[in-house]
Design a protein around this motif. Structure first.
Motif, mmCIF file in Angstrom:
data_model
loop_
_atom_site.group_PDB
_atom_site.id
_atom_site.type_symbol
_atom_site.label_atom_id
_atom_site.label_comp_id
_atom_site.label_asym_id
_atom_site.label_seq_id
_atom_site.Cartn_x
_atom_site.Cartn_y
_atom_site.Cartn_z
ATOM 1 N N ARG A 103 85.852 -14.469 24.992
ATOM 2 C CA ARG A 103 84.712 -15.522 24.363
ATOM 3 C C ARG A 103 83.803 -14.824 23.681
ATOM 4 N N HIS A 104 82.703 -15.164 23.182
ATOM 5 C CA HIS A 104 81.574 -14.555 22.200
ATOM 6 C C HIS A 104 80.561 -14.379 23.205
ATOM 7 N N THR A 105 80.602 -13.663 24.446
ATOM 8 C CA THR A 105 79.469 -13.339 25.131
ATOM 9 C C THR A 105 78.743 -12.312 24.557
ATOM 10 N N ARG A 106 77.559 -11.775 25.131
ATOM 11 C CA ARG A 106 76.769 -10.632 24.521
ATOM 12 C C ARG A 106 77.584 -9.225 24.549
ATOM 13 N N GLY A 107 77.741 -8.843 23.361
ATOM 14 C CA GLY A 107 78.528 -7.449 23.457
ATOM 15 C C GLY A 107 79.860 -7.684 22.883
ATOM 16 N N ALA A 108 80.089 -8.830 22.591
ATOM 17 C CA ALA A 108 81.523 -9.477 22.201
ATOM 18 C C ALA A 108 81.727 -8.671 20.701
ATOM 19 N N PHE A 109 82.965 -8.053 20.596
ATOM 20 C CA PHE A 109 83.410 -7.595 19.111
ATOM 21 C C PHE A 109 84.100 -8.409 18.430
ATOM 22 N N SER A 110 83.800 -8.879 17.119
ATOM 23 C CA SER A 110 84.616 -10.052 16.684
ATOM 24 C C SER A 110 84.904 -9.999 15.432
ATOM 25 N N ALA A 111 85.929 -10.695 14.781
ATOM 26 C CA ALA A 111 86.247 -10.549 13.368
ATOM 27 C C ALA A 111 85.515 -11.748 12.414
ATOM 28 N N ALA A 112 84.881 -11.310 11.628
ATOM 29 C CA ALA A 112 84.257 -12.087 10.206
ATOM 30 C C ALA A 112 85.650 -12.719 9.732
ATOM 31 N N LYS A 113 85.269 -13.646 9.016
ATOM 32 C CA LYS A 113 86.366 -14.496 8.349
ATOM 33 C C LYS A 113 85.963 -15.192 7.218
ATOM 34 N N TYR A 114 86.807 -15.444 5.904
ATOM 35 C CA TYR A 114 86.644 -15.904 4.814
ATOM 36 C C TYR A 114 86.118 -17.628 5.246
ATOM 37 N N ALA A 115 85.112 -18.285 4.561
ATOM 38 C CA ALA A 115 84.775 -19.473 4.863
ATOM 39 C C ALA A 115 85.667 -20.552 3.760
ATOM 40 N N GLU A 116 86.175 -20.086 2.794
ATOM 41 C CA GLU A 116 86.770 -20.993 1.700
ATOM 42 C C GLU A 116 88.348 -21.016 2.120
ATOM 43 N N GLN A 117 88.773 -22.210 2.206
ATOM 44 C CA GLN A 117 90.068 -22.627 2.045
ATOM 45 C C GLN A 117 90.849 -21.535 3.269
ATOM 46 N N ASN A 118 90.331 -21.618 4.352
ATOM 47 C CA ASN A 118 90.782 -20.925 5.628
ATOM 48 C C ASN A 118 90.920 -21.689 6.939
ATOM 49 N N VAL A 119 91.948 -22.713 6.578
ATOM 50 C CA VAL A 119 92.086 -23.940 7.905
ATOM 51 C C VAL A 119 92.851 -23.103 8.926
ATOM 52 N N SER A 120 93.319 -21.917 8.865
ATOM 53 C CA SER A 120 93.970 -21.180 9.916
ATOM 54 C C SER A 120 93.040 -20.401 10.554
#
Length: 231
Positions: free
Chosen positions: A151-168
């Motif tokens: 989960r996105h707790t403080r300090g979580a390292f997460s991936a950005a994603k494309y906003a367009e046509q990215n239903v998955s």
């Protein structure tokens, strides 16, 4: 702020910020030093065609992950170092991150988005070199790995994603963000893949989050980064 988007397709130069408006930035002198010292070491400059294509991505990263088992990395900035452990139960994201580090992709990129009280985001720049590196490594998306349950707790390292046509909700291979908010950013759970956490250097994250920004949340003074593998 509802999401953390990869900005590769922005209209600002080659790889601008999350806004389509022009942003005035003051170039930090350390940026050029990092670029000049790292160019010769960046293996991605040596590829004549993209390394990866979507059709072969999963078997490639699966095999690469088996051979490259490192899971601790360090992001260095002029404010200090941020140490991160990558989760083994998000194997595609971990393998991709290790691959990009070993290929020298991140050296010379920036923390290009600063949203105090939310996140800091890195892995992009407005340098031509970054665009060249992205073209050389390939145009692909990493399938989400939400099943790991991080989960996105403080300090979580997460991936950005494309906003367009990215239903998955597949991830960008190039950009990451660190949750800075004390409350976390749980509206991003099951929308972005968390694949690591900060184990040292949240004080550095907080300092970066305080930096003055212009339009598009791009820092007024660039924050270059280098990324290395600890083990």
């Amino acid at each position: 702020m509802a999401s953390c988007e990869d900005t590769q397709k922005s209209k600002i130069k080659n790889t601008g910020s999350s806004s389509s408006n022009t942003i005035t930035k003051v170039k930090d002198s350390s940026e050029n030093k990092i670029n000049s010292s790292k160019k010769k070491k960046d293996k991605l400059f040596l590829h004549d065609e993209p390394m990866l294509v979507q059709e072969k991505l999963i078997p490639f990263l699966t095999e690469y992950g088996k051979k490259n088992t490192e899971n601790k990395i360090r992001i260095s900035t002029r404010f200090g170092d941020i140490d991160i452990v990558l989760y083994n139960d998000t194997p595609l994201h971990r393998a991709n991150m290790i691959l990009l580090i070993k290929e020298g992709y991140f050296n010379g990129t920036f923390f290009h988005r600063v949203a105090n009280g939310f996140v800091i985001q890195g892995g992009n720049s407005d340098n031509k070199d970054t665009s060249i590196k992205r073209n050389n490594i390939g145009s692909y998306l990493i399938p989400s790995e939400f099943e790991a349950g991080h989960r996105h707790t403080r300090g979580a390292f997460s991936a950005a994603k494309y906003a367009e046509q990215n239903v998955s909700k597949a991830s960008s291979p190039f950009e990451f963000f660190i949750v800075q908010s004390e409350r976390g950013a749980h509206h991003l759970d099951n929308d972005h893949t968390v694949y690591g956490k900060v184990i040292k250097g949240m004080d550095v994250v907080d300092e970066i989050a305080k930096q003055p920004i212009g339009e598009g949340e791009w820092p007024l003074i660039n924050i270059p980064i280098t990324v290395e593998i600890l083990k």
